[in-house]
Scaffold this active site. Structure first.
Site: not given
Ligand code: ARG
Length: 455
Positions: A21, A108, A154, A275, A281, A288, A315
């Protein structure tokens, strides 16, 4: 790798790709550095790190952050997330001291801490952007307390209003958004650091030391709740979703007002688009886009709630997906609020056109009925009488005249014809919160004083 000990083989590259991530959560580097510095102080207070080690941790983390901010962070060593990156940097630079840092904490509680710090900051930034937008609306409203225009229900002409009154209606909705954003920031202001993985730690660690160092207003009560709770993130997403909805309603009106068919207002060149094919235009694309972006704003809130629904405590890895939703919602809301501020500041109302259009659609009808009510006629009877009169005027195609008026009801007098004047109709709505300029001035003052006192 943070967890090699009990495994015979390293992760499958495909698993790693699914798991990583860091591309998203690198945004949390500043927060993770702050949380890690705070945890180092917790360890120091427990006698598990000495002052030199804490100093070395601080220096290493500052350097890491500076490298990232300079855009010079390398591709890393297969870091899965921002937390792994920070711990690896400490270990590579400081050896044994770096290897001590994760005692008594978990990713966590760390990720919950980082996300809360992010939300507090984001709420502050969003509140600033929404405040500026409300101020821009107030400036325009102040310039147009006496500019008459049709008020619609309306999308049919209903009763004459002032443009300032109309703009302030948007201002008050945004003021509530500001309150929601600020309370989402307060909801985030609780430190989860020290919860560990889910149940605390056997080490003599003081969670208050971390909370104080990080400037949190409170400390978690229950470690399991602390790592499971993402309510504060939902609060912020709800605040941005409803802000998006409010911006979309204002955007929609700007789209209508800017159409030559309405001709109510003109957007500045810098906020209009041409446009590629039609030279005439002058499109309100940005309004929008803001209108459109309320869709994903709502979607992200739904995605977050769906993500959390049914998750067992504590978690679960599903929760990793919260960050993308949050970051993009905050970024989108900031962009839309700032764009809207510029458009509101630059929009120019065509006062003559508004005044002319305000005379169409028999918007004097309610006023006439209310004259009869003032003379003792029941509202229902007055409504019926004026309804017939409107039909008569519509059929004849001529404006309302004294003969038709006095023939419609004994209680009408020739002078009552003065109601056929939208500006007068606007000024006559003196009731609480009404559109008369005096009332609009009061609303403007109330809006500004609530803005000054923080919503
Ligand atoms: N990258 C994880 C998150 O964003 C945090 C990691 C916790 N992962 C775990 N396997 N305990 O939530």
């Amino acid at each position: 790798m943070l967890w090699g000990g009990r495994f015979g083989a390293g992760p499958d590259p495909k698993m790693f790709a699914l798991s990583a991530s860091i591309d998203v959560d690198i945004v949390l580097l500043g927060a993770d550095v702050a949380a890690t510095k705070a945890h180092a102080r917790v360890l120091q207070a427990a006698g598990l790190l000495d002052a030199d080690e804490v100093g070395a941790v601080d220096a290493t983390l500052d350097e890491l952050l500076a490298t990232w901010r300079a855009g010079e962070l390398g591709p890393g060593d297969g870091d899965e997330d921002v937390h792994s990156l920070v711990e690896r940097s400490l270990t590579e630079s400081l050896g044994e001291t770096g290897r001590k840092i994760h005692a008594g904490r978990s990713r966590n509680d760390l990720v919950a801490t980082d996300v809360r710090l992010y939300c507090k900051d984001a709420a502050g930034e969003l509140a600033g952007a929404v405040t500026e937008l409300i101020e821009a609306l107030a400036v325009q409203a102040e310039a147009h307390t006496e500019t008459v225009m049709p008020g619609f229900t309306h999308m049919q002409p209903a009763q004459p209003v002032s443009a300032g009154f109309h703009l302030l209606a948007h201002g008050f909705a945004l003021l509530r958004d500001l309150g929601r954003i600020e309370s989402a920031g307060q909801a985030a202001d609780v430190s989860p650091l020290g919860a560990g993985a889910l149940a605390g730690t056997t080490l003599p660690l003081d969670a208050k030391v971390a909370a104080e160092h990080l400037g949190f207003g409170a400390v978690f009560d229950n470690a399991m709740d602390a790592v499971s709770d993402r309510d504060f993130a939902c609060d912020l997403l709800y605040a941005t979703a409803l802000l998006g909805v409010h911006l979309s309603r204002l955007a929609e009106e700007i789209v209508l007002w800017a159409s030559p068919v309405f001709g109510f207002a003109r957007l500045p060149d810098e906020w209009s688009t041409g446009s590629s094919m039609m030279p005439q235009k002058r499109n309100p694309d940005m309004a929008e886009l803001i209108r459109g972006r309320s869709g994903p704003a709502i979607g992200d809130l739904m995605a977050m709630l769906t993500l959390l629904k049914g998750l067992p405590l504590a978690y679960d890895r599903d929760m990793q997906e919260d960050k993308e939703l949050l970051f993009r919602s905050v970024g989108r809301a900031l962009g839309c609020a700032r764009g809207m501020t510029a458009m509101v500041s630059g929009i120019v109302f065509d006062e003559d056109r508004l005044a002319r259009v305000a005379e169409e659609g028999a918007m004097w009808a309610t006023d006439l009925a209310e004259i009869l009510v003032g003379r003792g006629v029941s509202f229902r009877a007055a409504h019926e009488t004026v309804g017939h009169l409107v039909a008569l005027v519509e059929d004849s195609g001529d404006p309302l005249d004294a003969t038709a008026l006095t023939a419609a009801h004994d209680a009408f007098e020739v002078d009552d014809l003065e109601v056929v004047d939208a500006s007068r109709g606007m000024r006559a709505r003196l009731s609480h919160g009404g559109t008369a300029p005096e009332r609009v001035q009061e609303q403007l003052a109330a809006l500004r004083s609530r803005l000054a006192s923080g919503g």
